[in-house]
Structures are given as structure tokens and as C-alpha cells.
Design a protein around this motif. Structure first.
Motif, PDB file in Angstrom:
ATOM      1  N   ASP A  34     -56.036 -38.017  19.827  1.00 12.48           N
ATOM      2  CA  ASP A  34     -56.374 -38.306  18.334  1.00 12.48           C
ATOM      3  C   ASP A  34     -56.382 -37.265  17.370  1.00 12.48           C
ATOM      4  O   ASP A  34     -56.441 -37.440  16.150  1.00 12.48           O
ATOM      5  CB  ASP A  34     -58.163 -38.474  18.422  1.00 12.48           C
ATOM      6  CG  ASP A  34     -58.843 -37.265  19.397  1.00 12.48           C
ATOM      7  OD1 ASP A  34     -58.106 -36.518  20.107  1.00 12.48           O
ATOM      8  OD2 ASP A  34     -59.929 -37.059  18.807  1.00 12.48           O
ATOM      9  N   ASP A  76     -55.012 -40.001  30.036  1.00 14.32           N
ATOM     10  CA  ASP A  76     -56.160 -39.275  30.214  1.00 14.32           C
ATOM     11  C   ASP A  76     -57.144 -39.047  29.251  1.00 14.32           C
ATOM     12  O   ASP A  76     -56.579 -38.477  28.169  1.00 14.32           O
ATOM     13  CB  ASP A  76     -55.999 -38.165  31.169  1.00 14.32           C
ATOM     14  CG  ASP A  76     -55.214 -38.472  32.199  1.00 14.32           C
ATOM     15  OD1 ASP A  76     -55.232 -39.471  32.766  1.00 14.32           O
ATOM     16  OD2 ASP A  76     -54.723 -37.529  32.933  1.00 14.32           O
ATOM     17  N   CYS A  77     -58.323 -38.892  29.447  1.00 16.51           N
ATOM     18  CA  CYS A  77     -59.479 -38.945  28.335  1.00 16.51           C
ATOM     19  C   CYS A  77     -59.147 -37.337  27.464  1.00 16.51           C
ATOM     20  O   CYS A  77     -59.698 -37.361  26.481  1.00 16.51           O
ATOM     21  CB  CYS A  77     -60.690 -39.372  28.507  1.00 16.51           C
ATOM     22  SG  CYS A  77     -61.379 -38.166  29.964  1.00 16.51           S
ATOM     23  N   ASP A  78     -58.831 -36.549  28.382  1.00 18.13           N
ATOM     24  CA  ASP A  78     -58.905 -35.145  27.843  1.00 18.13           C
ATOM     25  C   ASP A  78     -57.555 -34.915  27.375  1.00 18.13           C
ATOM     26  O   ASP A  78     -57.178 -33.835  26.678  1.00 18.13           O
ATOM     27  CB  ASP A  78     -59.035 -34.309  29.023  1.00 18.13           C
ATOM     28  CG  ASP A  78     -58.212 -34.163  30.149  1.00 18.13           C
ATOM     29  OD1 ASP A  78     -57.463 -35.244  30.158  1.00 18.13           O
ATOM     30  OD2 ASP A  78     -57.939 -32.949  30.995  1.00 18.13           O
ATOM     31  N   GLN A 117     -52.501 -46.031  30.663  1.00 20.92           N
ATOM     32  CA  GLN A 117     -53.640 -45.229  29.845  1.00 20.92           C
ATOM     33  C   GLN A 117     -53.491 -43.654  29.854  1.00 20.92           C
ATOM     34  O   GLN A 117     -52.963 -43.167  30.860  1.00 20.92           O
ATOM     35  CB  GLN A 117     -55.021 -45.793  30.470  1.00 20.92           C
ATOM     36  CG  GLN A 117     -55.276 -47.052  30.184  1.00 20.92           C
ATOM     37  CD  GLN A 117     -55.895 -47.198  28.710  1.00 20.92           C
ATOM     38  OE1 GLN A 117     -54.981 -47.691  27.913  1.00 20.92           O
ATOM     39  NE2 GLN A 117     -56.932 -46.591  28.464  1.00 20.92           N
TER      40      GLN A 117
END
Length: 447
Positions: free
Chosen positions: A160, A154-156, A152
Motif C-alpha cells: 500500500d 504476504d500481508c507485511d 497473493q
């Protein structure tokens, strides 16, 4: 392409500085061009190297299939295809060298993998692939191609916002690259032009990829001199004398590299936008390198709007040939860089502490522009990649130039760029991360 030549020659000079014999193998025309456009180093440095000039076979006479929506230099495809025929003469030369040395190390551009793949047949040889784009871009190229993601993100991480590869290449070049990567797993390690100060996170992600398991990874960039030695050129370019007369951070440098040719309509839009911005500018206007790269004096000169140079004489200079980009970016009067965001240009601008107005055209440039604007936050987009079919308008150029050169937002980008530039320059100084990784690479190949 010139950017790849630059990196290969700069790396060769660095390796030679350790007292290691360096043999630079290329076509006659490419070797000539690499030496002719070398700047930032003392030209005497190349005298320590052995240049091997190979004759390219005849180029295909089939005209390339050009697409108006793809700005990739498809006219160079016959040159790429002809280079594949160098496999046999390169292998013969490597065999000769292997008989003279205890061990030979082959460093090759990733796009030349099929040419040097026979290195596995030489017992005392090992090879390393030189990746000529950013770690950020390489990682997301690979990530985009993986169906089942191995971990996965990292979200930051701006996953996108990463542009796809659509519109970046011609189908013919995509096929050429695919052939290179099919054989690209024989190397003992990989060298990267980024430095960990700006791309450490993405180097870590690359190292986590299953395809890089058991491969030595070295982030040794920037692969250009960050301290420009005076007197390296036979004569000082006239644009530098013009810059001497301008105020600090007052000039935006505009250049789109050696692989991009603009239409007269695009040139007109850019010219009007620069004029309306009322900002000082240094603009390099030249057509892309042709297939016959030896014909330096035969480059077609793009036409500017009638009377343009006279109208902007008080604040603008137009250069219609090659310009010493490293010296230009290092000049104190330069406060911004409008660029196609080729990786060499990005690294040179970052090293000089100059923020970027990004105008990507093809290849790795769209992804590089996201690294510059969204991750490092040292630049802004002239226009979104999704709007590439519409071209660059005079309005977008005028707005981008003013934002970068006169706004508080632009000043903050300039401060971040200057801070980052100091870190990058420190990375190649004694004890810096890139210097240590280069030392580690040299120690590894000399073991």
C-alpha cells in the motif's frame, strides 16, 4: 546513463577475473566515459578486456518535450533513440565473434534488448539480460502492470506504500522502454545487481512470476568493489583530504547523481537547509550529463547563493565536479548520505554501512526509497514522493539532516545500516551468496 555503464563495466571486470575473454561493446563516447569514471578497481583490470567502439548515428535535432513535474532527464532522449540504430553493427560484430569462439555469451542491459535481439539467429550464442535496478522495484513494476494477480502477497509487504510510476518518466521514455520489453523474452536468463542478503524475499517473488518461468536467475550484486583498493586513482581527490580532518560519522554526503539538474531555486533551498542544520557536509553540485557525454569539461556549473562557500567554510565543502563516491562513502567520517536513491548509490551506501536521507527524483528512485525507509529501515524521506511538485524545501532538508545525523532515531538507522553493510560485504566474499551465484553463472555459461 552513468549508473548503467558502471554496472556493465564492473560486471565485465568480474567475468574477466575468471579468465574469460570479455568484449565490451558501446559507442565511442560511452566507452570513454565508462573507463574515465571507473573507480574502486585497479585501472589495469580493463586492459584485460577488448573494447569495441561503435559510431552513433547523428542525433535528432528535435528538442525534447520537457515537463516541469517530471525530473526525468528527457534531454537524453535523442541519445536513447540513436542507440536503436546500433542493431545492425552489433549483430555484425557478434557474428564475427561467434566464428572465433565455441560459444559466445551476450550480457546486455535491459534497455538495449532491441539492439541485440538478433542474437537468436546465431546458433552458438545465448544471452542474459542485466537488470540495473533493485529486485524490489522490478517486482513492483511488474506487479503494477498485471491485471490478474498470479498469487497473493504476504500481508507485511508494504504494497500500500509503493508509489505508482506516475511522474517517474517522460512519455517518450516510457515508449522507448515498452519497445525494449516487447522483445525481451529471447534471453536464457537474468542477472540482478541486488544480493539476497537484502533482497532475497523479492528475488523469490520475481522467480514466482509466470514471466520468469524457465529463466535462470542470478542475484550477483553488489556490482561494485566493496573493498576499495588504495592507489587505484592516479591522485587522491581533495575532498578525501578534507574528510580526513573530520570526526567519525560527523559528515553527511550530499549527491544526486549524474542524471539530475536542479534549478537555482532548488539549489538555494538545499543550500539554506544544509547551512541551517549546523551539520558538517560534503556536497557535490553539478549539472546532469548532457547528450554530448564526451564533453566532460563543458558541463554547466550550477550557481550557489552569493558568499555561500565562505559562510560554511568551517563545516562544509562543495565539490563542483565528479567525486569518487565509493571512496567517499567508505570514509569513516561519513555518517549519512542524502541521495536521489538511484540503485547504484543505494547499493554503494548500503555496502558502506551508511544510512540514507532519501530524496527521489525520477525513474526507479521513488520505489527504491520505500525499500530503504520502510523495508530495510536504514533511512528517512526528505519529502514524500506525493509532494514532488512542491520541490524540496530548506525546512525539510534541515529537518532530515538533523534527524539522520543527531537524533537517536538516526543513530539506530546507522547501526542497522552498518550491520547490513557487513552482510552485503560478506555476500561477495568467498562462500558468500553473491559469490556463489556468480560462480554458478560462470559455471553455467562455461558448461
Amino acid at each position: 546513463m552513468q549508473g548503467h555503464l558502471n554496472e556493465s563495466l564492473h560486471l565485465s571486470i568480474l567475468i574477466a577475473s575468471y579468465g574469460i575473454p570479455v568484449h565490451f561493446i558501446g559507442s565511442i563516447a560511452h566507452n570513454r566515459q565508462a573507463k574515465l569514471r571507473l573507480h574502486g578497481w585497479d585501472p589495469k583490470n580493463t586492459s584485460k578486456m577488448h573494447f569495441h567502439n561503435l559510431q552513433l548515428p547523428s542525433l535528432s535535432s528535435n528538442p525534447p518535450k520537457l515537463n516541469a513535474y517530471t525530473k526525468f532527464p528527457g534531454h537524453l532522449q535523442p541519445l536513447f533513440d540513436a542507440s536503436l540504430q546500433l542493431r545492425k553493427p552489433v549483430f555484425q560484430l557478434l557474428q564475427e565473434l561467434s566464428a572465433k569462439y565455441r560459444r559466445i555469451i551476450i550480457v546486455h542491459d535491459t534497455l538495449m534488448a532491441s539492439v541485440v535481439q538478433d542474437v537468436t539467429l546465431i546458433p552458438n550464442a545465448e544471452s542474459y539480460a542485466l537488470h540495473s535496478v533493485s529486485a524490489f522495484t522490478i517486482f513492483f513494476y511488474i506487479w503494477e502492470s498485471i491485471t490478474k494477480k498470479p498469487f497473493q502477497l504476504d500481508c507485511d509487504i508494504p504494497n500500500d506504500k509503493i508509489p505508482s510510476s506516475e511522474g517517474c518518466f517522460t512519455p517518450e521514455f516510457e515508449d522507448f522502454v515498452s519497445k525494449q520489453y516487447k522483445v525481451l523474452n529471447f534471453e536464457s536468463g537474468r542477472l540482478y545487481n541486488p544480493c539476497r542478503q537484502i533482497e532475497g524475499r523479492y528475488m523469490d517473488l520475481l522467480e514466482k512470476l509466470p514471466t520468469n518461468a524457465n529463466k535462470k536467475q542470478f542475484a550477483i550484486g553488489p556490482l561494485h568493489p566493496v573493498e576499495i583498493k588504495s592507489g587505484c586513482s592516479n591522485s587522491r581527490h581533495r575532498c578525501l583530504e578534507w574528510l580526513d580532518k573530520q570526526e567519525k560519522n560527523s559528515v553527511i554526503y550530499v549527491s544526486f547523481g549524474t542524471s539530475i539538474s536542479m534549478t537555482e531555486e532548488q539549489i538555494s533551498e538545499l543550500a539554506v537547509g544544509l547551512e541551517r542544520s549546523r551539520q558538517k557536509f560534503l556536497w557535490v553540485v553539478r549539472s546532469a550529463d548532457g547528450v554530448d557525454i564526451a564533453a566532460e569539461n563543458d558541463v554547466r556549473r550550477p550557481r550557489l547563493p552569493k558568499g555561500y562557500e565562505d559562510r560554511v567554510l568551517d563545516r562544509g565543502m562543495v565539490v563542483k565536479d565528479w567525486a569518487p563516491q565509493l571512496e567517499v562513502l567508505a570514509h569513516p567520517s561519513i555518517g549519512g548520505f542524502m541521495s536521489h536513491c538511484g540503485w547504484n548509490s543505494c547499493m554503494e551506501s548500503i555496502s558502506a554501512g551508511v544510512p540514507i536521507a532519501a530524496c527521489p527524483m525520477h525513474s526507479d528512485q521513488p520505489k527504491n526509497s520505500i525499500l530503504i525507509t520502510e523495508v530495510l529501515k536504514i533511512g528517512l524521506l526528505v519529502r514524500d514522493w506525493e509532494q514532488r511538485a512542491k520541490g524540496v524545501t530548506s525546512t525539510s532538508v534541515e529537518s532530515a539532516v538533523r534527524r539522520l545525523m543527531t537524533s537517536k532515531e538516526g543513530e539506530e538507522m546507522r547501526k542497522r545500516a552498518m550491520k547490513l553493510g557487513g552482510a552485503v560485504r560478506g555476500s561477495v566474499a568467498d562462500g558468500g551468496s553473491s559469490c556463489l551465484e556468480m560462480d554458478s553463472f560462470i559455471a553455467h555459461i562455461c558448461r
